[in-house]
Design an enzyme around this catalytic site. Structure first.
Site, PDB file in Angstrom:
ATOM      1  N   CYS A   7       6.863 -32.920 -16.692  1.00 47.50           N
ATOM      2  CA  CYS A   7       6.980 -31.523 -16.793  1.00 47.50           C
ATOM      3  C   CYS A   7       8.321 -31.496 -15.885  1.00 47.50           C
ATOM      4  CB  CYS A   7       6.352 -31.327 -16.020  1.00 47.50           C
ATOM      5  SG  CYS A   7       6.459 -32.363 -14.425  1.00 47.50           S
ATOM      6  N   ASN A  10       7.867 -34.034 -11.962  1.00 45.80           N
ATOM      7  CA  ASN A  10       7.455 -34.423 -12.141  1.00 45.80           C
ATOM      8  C   ASN A  10       6.083 -35.273 -10.664  1.00 45.80           C
ATOM      9  OD1 ASN A  10       8.014 -38.513 -12.700  1.00 45.80           O
ATOM     10  ND2 ASN A  10       6.003 -37.361 -13.180  1.00 45.80           N
ATOM     11  N   CYS A  12       4.165 -32.984  -9.935  1.00 51.05           N
ATOM     12  CA  CYS A  12       2.987 -31.483  -9.671  1.00 51.05           C
ATOM     13  C   CYS A  12       1.863 -32.466 -10.878  1.00 51.05           C
ATOM     14  CB  CYS A  12       3.912 -30.416  -9.360  1.00 51.05           C
ATOM     15  SG  CYS A  12       4.255 -29.677  -8.010  1.00 51.05           S
ATOM     16  N   ARG A  13       2.823 -31.110 -11.801  1.00 57.41           N
ATOM     17  CA  ARG A  13       1.253 -31.164 -13.175  1.00 57.41           C
ATOM     18  C   ARG A  13       1.733 -32.428 -14.425  1.00 57.41           C
ATOM     19  NH1 ARG A  13       4.719 -26.475 -15.962  1.00 57.41           N
ATOM     20  NH2 ARG A  13       6.540 -27.649 -14.721  1.00 57.41           N
ATOM     21  N   SER A  14       2.509 -33.218 -13.994  1.00 60.77           N
ATOM     22  CA  SER A  14       2.418 -34.639 -15.138  1.00 60.77           C
ATOM     23  C   SER A  14       2.159 -35.879 -14.387  1.00 60.77           C
ATOM     24  CB  SER A  14       4.316 -34.994 -15.723  1.00 60.77           C
ATOM     25  OG  SER A  14       5.449 -35.264 -15.106  1.00 60.77           O
ATOM     26  N   ASP A 122       3.380 -23.985 -14.218  1.00 57.54           N
ATOM     27  CA  ASP A 122       4.162 -24.112 -13.367  1.00 57.54           C
ATOM     28  C   ASP A 122       3.192 -23.831 -11.833  1.00 57.54           C
ATOM     29  OD1 ASP A 122       5.350 -25.447 -11.181  1.00 57.54           O
ATOM     30  OD2 ASP A 122       7.415 -24.886 -11.708  1.00 57.54           O
TER      31      ASP A 122
HETATM   32  P1  4NP Z   1       5.962 -29.821 -11.852  1.00 56.34           P
HETATM   33  O1  4NP Z   1       6.216 -28.206 -10.623  1.00 56.34           O
HETATM   34  O2  4NP Z   1       7.441 -29.833 -13.042  1.00 56.34           O
HETATM   35  O3  4NP Z   1       5.087 -29.680 -12.310  1.00 56.34           O
HETATM   36  O4  4NP Z   1       6.907 -31.010 -11.255  1.00 56.34           O
HETATM   37  C1  4NP Z   1       8.052 -28.184 -10.283  1.00 56.34           C
HETATM   38  C2  4NP Z   1       8.720 -29.351  -9.052  1.00 56.34           C
HETATM   39  C3  4NP Z   1       9.125 -28.942  -8.384  1.00 56.34           C
HETATM   40  C4  4NP Z   1       9.918 -27.662  -8.783  1.00 56.34           C
HETATM   41  C5  4NP Z   1       9.714 -26.990 -10.214  1.00 56.34           C
HETATM   42  C6  4NP Z   1       8.731 -27.473 -10.541  1.00 56.34           C
HETATM   43  N1  4NP Z   1      10.944 -27.806  -8.458  1.00 56.34           N
HETATM   44  O5  4NP Z   1      12.340 -26.011  -8.646  1.00 56.34           O
HETATM   45  O6  4NP Z   1      12.064 -28.698  -6.807  1.00 56.34           O
END
Ligand code: 4NP
Length: 154
Positions: A7, A10, A12-14, A122
């Protein structure tokens, strides 16, 4: 069989997909080597977002051992599948994918039975519901993925 979920951060989703794949794989008696990474360097070394950890645990998935890392060119040679959580992650990964890559690059939701589902949204800037939806989408797609891959012992 080595599978990496990707993602943006790294956190939340992955890592959620990572923990779900480890748990479902173990339940099935399969022997996949699971990992995850982000296309960004924002959160390298960090634990998953506490909201993802909490939501995962409430549904039987432990994310506590996972630490954020960045997707690297090398991963395209060591992984069999690199599965992204959304279309933007896919495009960002494709950007650094070498011509002679071994790994197959796909979106995880290509394995979701509802063909109108393309992305795992997201959840980072939203509420609890978004994190729950991540778990539900990943559970379904990963179960289908493993059914398609069959039983793998190495
Ligand atoms: P992820 O979510 O891609 O599912 O881990 C996010 C985590 C952090 C951020 C964006 C999305 N960020 O902008 O810091």
């Amino acid at each position: 069989m080595r599978i990496m979920f990707v993602c943006l951060g790294n956190i939340c989703r992955s890592p959620t997909a990572h923990a779900i794949a480890e748990t479902i794989g173990k339940q099935r008696g399969d022997n996949y080597v699971i990992s995850s990474s982000g296309t960004s360097a924002y959160h390298i070394g960090q634990s998953p977002d506490p909201r993802s950890v909490h939501c995962g645990l409430s549904r039987g998935y432990n994310l506590n051992h996972i630490r954020a890392q960045k997707l690297e060119v090398q991963d395209f040679y060591t992984q069999d599948y690199i599965l992204t959580m959304d279309q933007q992650n896919y495009l960002d990964a494709k950007e650094i994918m070498p011509d002679d890559a071994h790994a197959k690059l796909m979106r995880l939701m290509e394995f979701h039975p509802d063909s109108s589902v393309n992305d795992v949204p997201d959840p980072y800037y939203g509420g609890t519901k978004g994190f729950d939806k991540v778990v539900s989408l990943c559970e379904v797609a990963i179960t289908n993925l493993f059914n398609e891959l069959g039983s793998v012992k190495s």
